[in-house]
Design a protein around this motif. Sequence first.
Motif, short mmCIF file in Angstrom:
data_model
loop_
_atom_site.label_atom_id
_atom_site.label_comp_id
_atom_site.label_asym_id
_atom_site.label_seq_id
_atom_site.Cartn_x
_atom_site.Cartn_y
_atom_site.Cartn_z
N LEU A 196 0.68 -1.22 -0.11
CA LEU A 196 0.02 0.31 -0.09
C LEU A 196 0.60 0.90 0.17
O LEU A 196 0.62 2.65 -0.80
CB LEU A 196 -1.18 -0.02 0.89
N TYR A 197 1.41 1.19 0.70
CA TYR A 197 3.20 2.40 1.07
C TYR A 197 3.98 2.12 -0.08
O TYR A 197 3.58 3.62 -1.28
CB TYR A 197 3.78 2.58 2.35
N TYR A 199 3.52 1.71 -2.94
CA TYR A 199 1.92 1.34 -4.39
C TYR A 199 2.31 2.93 -5.11
O TYR A 199 2.38 3.62 -6.02
CB TYR A 199 1.08 1.28 -4.51
N GLY A 200 2.28 3.28 -3.52
CA GLY A 200 2.27 5.19 -3.48
C GLY A 200 3.43 6.28 -4.08
O GLY A 200 3.09 6.98 -4.43
N LEU A 201 4.24 5.15 -4.06
CA LEU A 201 5.25 6.22 -4.84
C LEU A 201 5.95 6.33 -6.11
O LEU A 201 6.86 6.95 -6.15
CB LEU A 201 6.47 5.67 -3.53
N GLY A 202 4.95 4.61 -6.14
CA GLY A 202 5.48 4.62 -8.24
C GLY A 202 4.89 3.56 -8.84
O GLY A 202 4.46 2.88 -7.64
N ASN A 203 3.77 4.11 -9.53
CA ASN A 203 3.05 2.66 -10.10
C ASN A 203 4.21 1.35 -11.07
O ASN A 203 4.04 0.78 -11.11
CB ASN A 203 2.41 2.55 -10.99
N ASN A 204 5.76 1.28 -10.29
CA ASN A 204 6.47 0.01 -10.83
C ASN A 204 6.69 -0.73 -9.82
O ASN A 204 8.07 -1.52 -9.33
CB ASN A 204 8.54 1.15 -10.96
N TYR A 223 -5.17 -5.89 -3.89
CA TYR A 223 -4.48 -5.68 -5.07
C TYR A 223 -5.08 -4.29 -5.90
O TYR A 223 -4.19 -3.54 -5.80
CB TYR A 223 -3.44 -6.35 -5.66
N GLU A 224 -6.41 -4.66 -5.79
CA GLU A 224 -7.04 -4.39 -6.99
C GLU A 224 -8.02 -2.51 -5.90
O GLU A 224 -7.32 -1.75 -6.56
CB GLU A 224 -8.64 -4.85 -7.20
N ALA A 225 -7.96 -2.95 -4.87
CA ALA A 225 -7.94 -1.92 -3.95
C ALA A 225 -6.32 -0.58 -4.11
O ALA A 225 -7.03 0.78 -4.68
CB ALA A 225 -8.40 -1.61 -2.77
N VAL A 226 -5.70 -1.33 -3.82
CA VAL A 226 -4.42 -0.67 -4.26
C VAL A 226 -4.45 0.55 -5.73
O VAL A 226 -4.00 1.70 -5.67
CB VAL A 226 -2.86 -1.08 -3.67
N ASP A 232 -9.96 3.82 0.99
CA ASP A 232 -11.14 3.72 2.01
C ASP A 232 -10.94 1.48 2.15
O ASP A 232 -10.48 0.91 3.43
CB ASP A 232 -12.15 3.35 1.72
N ASN A 233 -11.06 0.94 0.73
CA ASN A 233 -10.53 -0.22 0.92
C ASN A 233 -9.94 -1.15 1.01
O ASN A 233 -9.71 -2.07 2.07
CB ASN A 233 -11.56 -0.95 -0.21
N ALA A 234 -8.81 -0.18 0.36
CA ALA A 234 -7.16 -0.73 0.68
C ALA A 234 -7.08 -0.79 2.36
O ALA A 234 -6.49 -1.95 2.93
CB ALA A 234 -6.58 -0.02 -0.01
N HIS A 235 -7.44 0.56 2.41
CA HIS A 235 -6.72 0.60 4.55
C HIS A 235 -7.71 -0.42 5.15
O HIS A 235 -6.92 -1.41 5.88
CB HIS A 235 -6.41 2.01 4.62
#
Length: 306
Positions: A196-197, A199-204, A223-226, A232-235
């Motif tokens: 979660l953390y 993926y927020g830094l880059g989509n690689n 995975y899909e939520a992130v 909300d769902n990801a967390h």
Amino acid sequence: MNTMKMNGYLVSVSIPWDKDGVFSSNLFRKAINKLSGESCDGLYLFGTSGEGYSVTDAEYTSIVDVFADATDKFNGFRQVGCFGLSSDQVKNRCRIAVERGIESVQITLPCWKELNDEELKRYFLDVCNSFPELDFLFYNNPQNKRKLKGKELEAIHKIAPNLLGAKTGAGSWIDFYELITESPSLVNFVTEGAFLYSYGLGNNVGLIPSSNYVFPQRSRAYYEAVISNDLDNAHRLHKDIMRFFYKTAIPLVNKGYIDGAIDKAYSKIGDMEMPLYMKSPYIPLSNEDYEWLENLIKNEFSDETI
């Protein structure tokens, strides 16, 4: 066969042995068939969960034969681990994979000693450049005495451009920040805790989920939520999955079990016909510990509701 480059949701296949340490090809095929139907973008063999560090060359060859055949119609990428204590040992296993039509391999550092900078460069040049037709993923395993940083991986990619990804399972937030932001040319696969953390830094960034064995729908939903930024769902799902590992895996790790033994137990509980046996000297879960784990999951985590 889909020859897409490695990315996304990558799941390991455990190896079923009987009590005498003999490979069960029928149970292995059943496990692959189950995972192939669970929205996995990639399947890999012979990581830590797949005991790639413990098989003989003869076992390696016969298991890769079955894996290649059983995944021939799989609509994703296939990967096998090629581990060894020297470049030649690793290259021999890469050669076996190539001969069987596998397009992606996973390598790690020889671990007899910590490689210095010159040895590190020599290793990747030797192995990756010997097989330009292969896509390489580096298993960034701290057991190898040297854990590579993002800047180091990016520099290696420049001399070995078919190094396309890395798998890193542990580290601090700063470690993952450096890893993701300083290796933009690679796909960095991480586990559920850091995904979660990261993926927020880059989509690689890709995901290697152990929770998939028990809760494939919930794991894929996380995975899909992130990746869809449904925070909300990801967390919520991240919290659920972390609670699952905290309650189930940590007590077993503290007892000294290797993570591959725990993943086999997860697979068995998740309706794979997966024996718990491990290659010597590694020990499987005891009957008592397996029953404890099975009852805990049944009583506290059995709801697959997303």
